[in-house]
Motif scaffolding. Structure first.
Motif, PDB file in Angstrom:
ATOM      1  N   ALA A 159      25.116 -34.147  -2.569  1.00 52.50           N
ATOM      2  CA  ALA A 159      23.776 -33.814  -2.089  1.00 52.50           C
ATOM      3  C   ALA A 159      23.298 -32.486  -2.655  1.00 52.50           C
ATOM      4  O   ALA A 159      22.133 -32.345  -3.072  1.00 52.50           O
ATOM      5  CB  ALA A 159      23.771 -33.779  -0.560  1.00 52.50           C
ATOM      6  N   VAL A 160      24.178 -31.501  -2.688  1.00 49.61           N
ATOM      7  CA  VAL A 160      23.814 -30.188  -3.233  1.00 49.61           C
ATOM      8  C   VAL A 160      23.461 -30.307  -4.708  1.00 49.61           C
ATOM      9  O   VAL A 160      22.455 -29.740  -5.178  1.00 49.61           O
ATOM     10  CB  VAL A 160      24.957 -29.180  -3.022  1.00 49.61           C
ATOM     11  N   ALA A 161      24.267 -31.042  -5.468  1.00 50.61           N
ATOM     12  CA  ALA A 161      23.990 -31.211  -6.894  1.00 50.61           C
ATOM     13  C   ALA A 161      22.640 -31.887  -7.119  1.00 50.61           C
ATOM     14  O   ALA A 161      21.877 -31.504  -8.011  1.00 50.61           O
ATOM     15  CB  ALA A 161      25.111 -32.028  -7.544  1.00 50.61           C
ATOM     16  N   ALA A 162      22.321 -32.892  -6.287  1.00 45.06           N
ATOM     17  CA  ALA A 162      21.061 -33.612  -6.449  1.00 45.06           C
ATOM     18  C   ALA A 162      19.864 -32.733  -6.139  1.00 45.06           C
ATOM     19  O   ALA A 162      18.869 -32.720  -6.881  1.00 45.06           O
ATOM     20  CB  ALA A 162      21.055 -34.844  -5.559  1.00 45.06           C
ATOM     21  N   LEU A 170      17.449 -31.476   0.747  1.00 47.68           N
ATOM     22  CA  LEU A 170      17.965 -32.625   1.464  1.00 47.68           C
ATOM     23  C   LEU A 170      18.292 -32.243   2.905  1.00 47.68           C
ATOM     24  O   LEU A 170      18.978 -31.243   3.152  1.00 47.68           O
ATOM     25  CB  LEU A 170      19.226 -33.158   0.780  1.00 47.68           C
ATOM     26  N   HIS A 171      17.775 -33.031   3.828  1.00 51.86           N
ATOM     27  CA  HIS A 171      18.034 -32.845   5.243  1.00 51.86           C
ATOM     28  C   HIS A 171      19.097 -33.858   5.660  1.00 51.86           C
ATOM     29  O   HIS A 171      18.981 -35.050   5.350  1.00 51.86           O
ATOM     30  CB  HIS A 171      16.763 -33.052   6.058  1.00 51.86           C
ATOM     31  N   VAL A 172      20.125 -33.404   6.378  1.00 51.16           N
ATOM     32  CA  VAL A 172      21.274 -34.266   6.647  1.00 51.16           C
ATOM     33  C   VAL A 172      21.682 -34.214   8.113  1.00 51.16           C
ATOM     34  O   VAL A 172      21.445 -33.233   8.828  1.00 51.16           O
ATOM     35  CB  VAL A 172      22.484 -33.873   5.771  1.00 51.16           C
ATOM     36  N   LEU A 173      22.307 -35.308   8.542  1.00 50.76           N
ATOM     37  CA  LEU A 173      22.971 -35.407   9.833  1.00 50.76           C
ATOM     38  C   LEU A 173      24.454 -35.670   9.581  1.00 50.76           C
ATOM     39  O   LEU A 173      24.804 -36.480   8.731  1.00 50.76           O
ATOM     40  CB  LEU A 173      22.405 -36.561  10.666  1.00 50.76           C
ATOM     41  N   VAL A 174      25.311 -34.978  10.297  1.00 47.48           N
ATOM     42  CA  VAL A 174      26.742 -35.259  10.225  1.00 47.48           C
ATOM     43  C   VAL A 174      27.026 -36.488  11.073  1.00 47.48           C
ATOM     44  O   VAL A 174      26.727 -36.517  12.269  1.00 47.48           O
ATOM     45  CB  VAL A 174      27.568 -34.063  10.717  1.00 47.48           C
ATOM     46  N   GLU A 175      27.611 -37.510  10.448  1.00 41.80           N
ATOM     47  CA  GLU A 175      27.926 -38.715  11.196  1.00 41.80           C
ATOM     48  C   GLU A 175      29.298 -38.594  11.845  1.00 41.80           C
ATOM     49  O   GLU A 175      30.287 -38.298  11.187  1.00 41.80           O
ATOM     50  CB  GLU A 175      27.903 -39.958  10.301  1.00 41.80           C
ATOM     51  N   ALA A 198      28.142 -28.022   5.121  1.00 40.96           N
ATOM     52  CA  ALA A 198      26.810 -28.422   4.688  1.00 40.96           C
ATOM     53  C   ALA A 198      25.824 -27.267   4.784  1.00 40.96           C
ATOM     54  O   ALA A 198      25.029 -27.020   3.866  1.00 40.96           O
ATOM     55  CB  ALA A 198      26.324 -29.600   5.521  1.00 40.96           C
ATOM     56  N   SER A 199      25.878 -26.552   5.882  1.00 39.13           N
ATOM     57  CA  SER A 199      24.979 -25.414   6.069  1.00 39.13           C
ATOM     58  C   SER A 199      25.257 -24.323   5.042  1.00 39.13           C
ATOM     59  O   SER A 199      24.322 -23.786   4.425  1.00 39.13           O
ATOM     60  CB  SER A 199      25.131 -24.877   7.483  1.00 39.13           C
ATOM     61  N   ASP A 200      26.533 -23.996   4.844  1.00 40.18           N
ATOM     62  CA  ASP A 200      26.889 -22.944   3.891  1.00 40.18           C
ATOM     63  C   ASP A 200      26.501 -23.310   2.457  1.00 40.18           C
ATOM     64  O   ASP A 200      26.194 -22.434   1.642  1.00 40.18           O
ATOM     65  CB  ASP A 200      28.394 -22.664   3.945  1.00 40.18           C
ATOM     66  N   ALA A 201      26.499 -24.620   2.151  1.00 41.09           N
ATOM     67  CA  ALA A 201      26.199 -25.063   0.788  1.00 41.09           C
ATOM     68  C   ALA A 201      24.703 -25.121   0.497  1.00 41.09           C
ATOM     69  O   ALA A 201      24.304 -25.343  -0.649  1.00 41.09           O
ATOM     70  CB  ALA A 201      26.822 -26.427   0.549  1.00 41.09           C
ATOM     71  N   GLY A 202      23.877 -24.949   1.514  1.00 36.36           N
ATOM     72  CA  GLY A 202      22.436 -24.934   1.286  1.00 36.36           C
ATOM     73  C   GLY A 202      21.702 -26.205   1.658  1.00 36.36           C
ATOM     74  O   GLY A 202      20.502 -26.323   1.403  1.00 36.36           O
ATOM     75  N   VAL A 231      29.642 -32.815  20.206  1.00 39.32           N
ATOM     76  CA  VAL A 231      29.590 -32.292  18.833  1.00 39.32           C
ATOM     77  C   VAL A 231      28.205 -31.719  18.547  1.00 39.32           C
ATOM     78  O   VAL A 231      28.062 -30.658  17.929  1.00 39.32           O
ATOM     79  CB  VAL A 231      29.940 -33.388  17.817  1.00 39.32           C
ATOM     80  N   ALA A 232      27.162 -32.412  18.996  1.00 40.06           N
ATOM     81  CA  ALA A 232      25.797 -31.916  18.782  1.00 40.06           C
ATOM     82  C   ALA A 232      25.613 -30.533  19.386  1.00 40.06           C
ATOM     83  O   ALA A 232      24.967 -29.653  18.788  1.00 40.06           O
ATOM     84  CB  ALA A 232      24.793 -32.894  19.380  1.00 40.06           C
ATOM     85  N   VAL A 233      26.174 -30.332  20.561  1.00 38.73           N
ATOM     86  CA  VAL A 233      26.088 -29.025  21.211  1.00 38.73           C
ATOM     87  C   VAL A 233      26.859 -27.984  20.411  1.00 38.73           C
ATOM     88  O   VAL A 233      26.393 -26.849  20.206  1.00 38.73           O
ATOM     89  CB  VAL A 233      26.622 -29.115  22.648  1.00 38.73           C
ATOM     90  N   ALA A 234      28.034 -28.360  19.913  1.00 35.64           N
ATOM     91  CA  ALA A 234      28.871 -27.404  19.184  1.00 35.64           C
ATOM     92  C   ALA A 234      28.247 -26.954  17.876  1.00 35.64           C
ATOM     93  O   ALA A 234      28.393 -25.788  17.467  1.00 35.64           O
ATOM     94  CB  ALA A 234      30.244 -28.024  18.926  1.00 35.64           C
ATOM     95  N   VAL A 235      27.535 -27.851  17.184  1.00 37.59           N
ATOM     96  CA  VAL A 235      26.971 -27.484  15.873  1.00 37.59           C
ATOM     97  C   VAL A 235      25.536 -26.986  15.991  1.00 37.59           C
ATOM     98  O   VAL A 235      24.942 -26.601  14.973  1.00 37.59           O
ATOM     99  CB  VAL A 235      27.029 -28.681  14.892  1.00 37.59           C
ATOM    100  N   ARG A 236      24.986 -26.967  17.201  1.00 37.94           N
ATOM    101  CA  ARG A 236      23.582 -26.559  17.356  1.00 37.94           C
ATOM    102  C   ARG A 236      23.279 -25.203  16.745  1.00 37.94           C
ATOM    103  O   ARG A 236      22.197 -25.036  16.131  1.00 37.94           O
ATOM    104  CB  ARG A 236      23.213 -26.566  18.853  1.00 37.94           C
ATOM    105  N   PRO A 237      24.162 -24.190  16.801  1.00 42.88           N
ATOM    106  CA  PRO A 237      23.830 -22.904  16.183  1.00 42.88           C
ATOM    107  C   PRO A 237      23.632 -22.979  14.664  1.00 42.88           C
ATOM    108  O   PRO A 237      23.005 -22.083  14.087  1.00 42.88           O
ATOM    109  CB  PRO A 237      25.041 -22.031  16.530  1.00 42.88           C
ATOM    110  N   LEU A 238      24.127 -24.033  14.037  1.00 42.36           N
ATOM    111  CA  LEU A 238      23.989 -24.180  12.581  1.00 42.36           C
ATOM    112  C   LEU A 238      22.688 -24.887  12.194  1.00 42.36           C
ATOM    113  O   LEU A 238      22.344 -24.941  11.013  1.00 42.36           O
ATOM    114  CB  LEU A 238      25.173 -24.976  12.018  1.00 42.36           C
ATOM    115  N   VAL A 239      21.973 -25.432  13.166  1.00 48.23           N
ATOM    116  CA  VAL A 239      20.744 -26.178  12.893  1.00 48.23           C
ATOM    117  C   VAL A 239      19.561 -25.228  12.962  1.00 48.23           C
ATOM    118  O   VAL A 239      19.273 -24.657  14.022  1.00 48.23           O
ATOM    119  CB  VAL A 239      20.554 -27.321  13.905  1.00 48.23           C
ATOM    120  N   PRO A 240      18.861 -25.023  11.842  1.00 47.41           N
ATOM    121  CA  PRO A 240      17.716 -24.107  11.872  1.00 47.41           C
ATOM    122  C   PRO A 240      16.532 -24.733  12.619  1.00 47.41           C
ATOM    123  O   PRO A 240      16.425 -25.954  12.743  1.00 47.41           O
ATOM    124  CB  PRO A 240      17.396 -23.919  10.391  1.00 47.41           C
ATOM    125  N   GLY A 241      15.661 -23.894  13.108  1.00 45.39           N
ATOM    126  CA  GLY A 241      14.465 -24.389  13.765  1.00 45.39           C
ATOM    127  C   GLY A 241      14.657 -24.610  15.239  1.00 45.39           C
ATOM    128  O   GLY A 241      15.760 -24.509  15.779  1.00 45.39           O
TER     129      GLY A 241
END
Length: 428
Positions: A159-162, A170-175, A198-202, A231-241
């Protein structure tokens, strides 16, 4: 969509008599003879088999599902891969759906070209061309919202390369999956680590996703979705907006989704993806729909019918209909007989032909589908209760909508009196 080609007119005989109309040539499966009047009965000028959808059932199911998600405070992105008919997806969007879900970039392209720019691609994508196409969407429409899934570091890297190759995003959801299931990381720790990568990679992390439809029952589905919520609660700080997404929802256990996320935080949007709810069925989903467990919430109606003609009754108790695996779904159960239209009462295709009569519903167990070949359906017939004759028309209900639409390019929406109201195209 061009569905027919009309033959050249027949020459006028020397006597001056007006010849009968020459039937047109039909090259699209399910299309009518081009000489059919509008409106017309489903059996007028039909080249059977044909597939139809009941308008009343579509209207009911659209309203019932939208009311359900509204009561739950969900967003709705029904899975378009079920039917791949933009005209059907547009009905749901017009009724209040947030957008659509698809399973591939090709399906996303169909939705996009038909004006639907809120799209969840509910799948892992690693093809560079497809990822690049997704990454360019917001540059073409700033209001577009196109999201895809990741479940591996390889997916992050692709995704980063593309997005770098096209200068897009690219906007992504962790499955989050489950052991023995389909795609998705298997543990909460893996999900959190992938979200961070994913967040660190841009990439733009939007939240998490999952699919509970592969689980054996509502209790297992509820427990699984509760874990995805954690999991959604745990990763919420990484989600911008200001808002994050949690996307779930097959068509069998979405009541488990509602139960499991009822205590979610106000900044989490739950997007339900149930696709088979629009048409429902007479088998797999009829047995599993949440509305069967909670009838006060509403009821779905089967919309799909496939019409075929009896062509042979070669021995007592056996009838063959010209409908087969090329025409009807069979992967999650065989078709069922919904009604029979007698040959003596089918419409005359000539001008002002005979008026059709409503079909008769056979007694339970009197006519049963036992087998399908490529182009034939075997019916076991209890001749003491029902007799079939070559020329009769049998109307079948189906099990599992997702594997009947792909067999048709022209599908007809009919009223309750069997009048054709609209012909829609599928884009497989």
């Amino acid at each position: 969509m061009t569905t027919t080609r009309t033959s050249a007119a027949a020459p006028v005989p020397a006597s001056g008599a007006v010849p009968a109309a020459v039937p047109g040539t039909v090259t699209t499966k399910g299309a009518w003879d081009p000489s059919a009047p509008t409106p017309h009965h489903v059996l007028d000028h039909a080249h059977l088999p044909v597939m139809t959808l009941r308008q009343s059932a579509l209207e009911n199911n659209t309203a019932v599902m939208q009311a359900y998600v509204d009561r739950q405070g969900f967003l709705f992105a029904p899975h378009m891969k079920t039917h791949m008919a933009p005209a059907l997806a547009r009905r749901q969007i017009d009724a209040g759906a947030w957008g659509v879900t698809v399973a591939s970039v090709q399906q996303a392209m169909v939705a996009w070209e038909h004006g639907m720019h809120r799209i969840i691609v509910a799948n892992e994508l690693l093809d560079p061309a497809g990822l690049a196409w997704l990454a360019t969407r917001r540059g073409l429409d700033p209001d577009a919202d196109v999201v895809c899934w990741i479940d591996s570091v390889a997916g992050v890297e692709a995704a980063v390369a593309a997005q770098q190759a096209v200068g897009g995003a690219l906007h992504v959801l962790v499955e989050v999956g489950f052991p023995g299931g389909r795609t998705g990381v298997r543990t909460p720790e893996q999900a959190e680590a992938l979200a961070r990568a994913a967040s660190d990679a841009g990439l733009v992390l939007r939240g998490v996703s999952g699919y509970e439809g592969g689980l054996p029952g509502v209790d297992a589905a509820r427990d699984y979705v509760a874990g995805v919520l954690r999991v959604a609660v745990a990763v919420r700080p990484l989600v911008p907006g200001p808002r994050a997404l949690l996307s779930m929802g097959g068509s069998a256990w979405f009541d488990a989704v509602a139960d499991a996320v009822s205590a979610r935080t106000d900044d989490l949007d739950v997007v339900l993806r149930s696709g088979a709810s629009l048409t429902h069925d007479d088998g797999f989903y009829a047995e599993r729909t949440p509305f069967g467990r909670r009838p006060a919430e509403g009821a779905l109606l089967p919309a799909i019918e496939v019409w075929g003609r009896v062509t042979s009754c070669p021995e007592p108790g056996l009838a063959l209909v010209a409908v087969g695996k090329r025409d009807i779904s069979f992967d999650e159960g065989l078709p069922v007989v919904r009604s029979i239209r007698r040959a003596a009462h089918t419409p005359d295709p000539g001008p002002g032909g005979s008026a059709p009569v409503p079909g008769s519903v056979p007694p339970p167990g009197a006519v049963t589908v036992t087998r399908l070949d490529d182009q034939h359906c075997y019916l076991a017939v209890d001749e003491e209760r029902v007799g079939l004759t070559p020329g009769d028309v049998v109307v079948f209900g189906i099990s599992h909508p997702c594997t009947v639409f792909d067999k048709w390019r022209a599908v007809h929406v009919i009223d309750d009196d069997d009048t054709v109201l609209e012909t829609i195209a599928t884009w497989f």
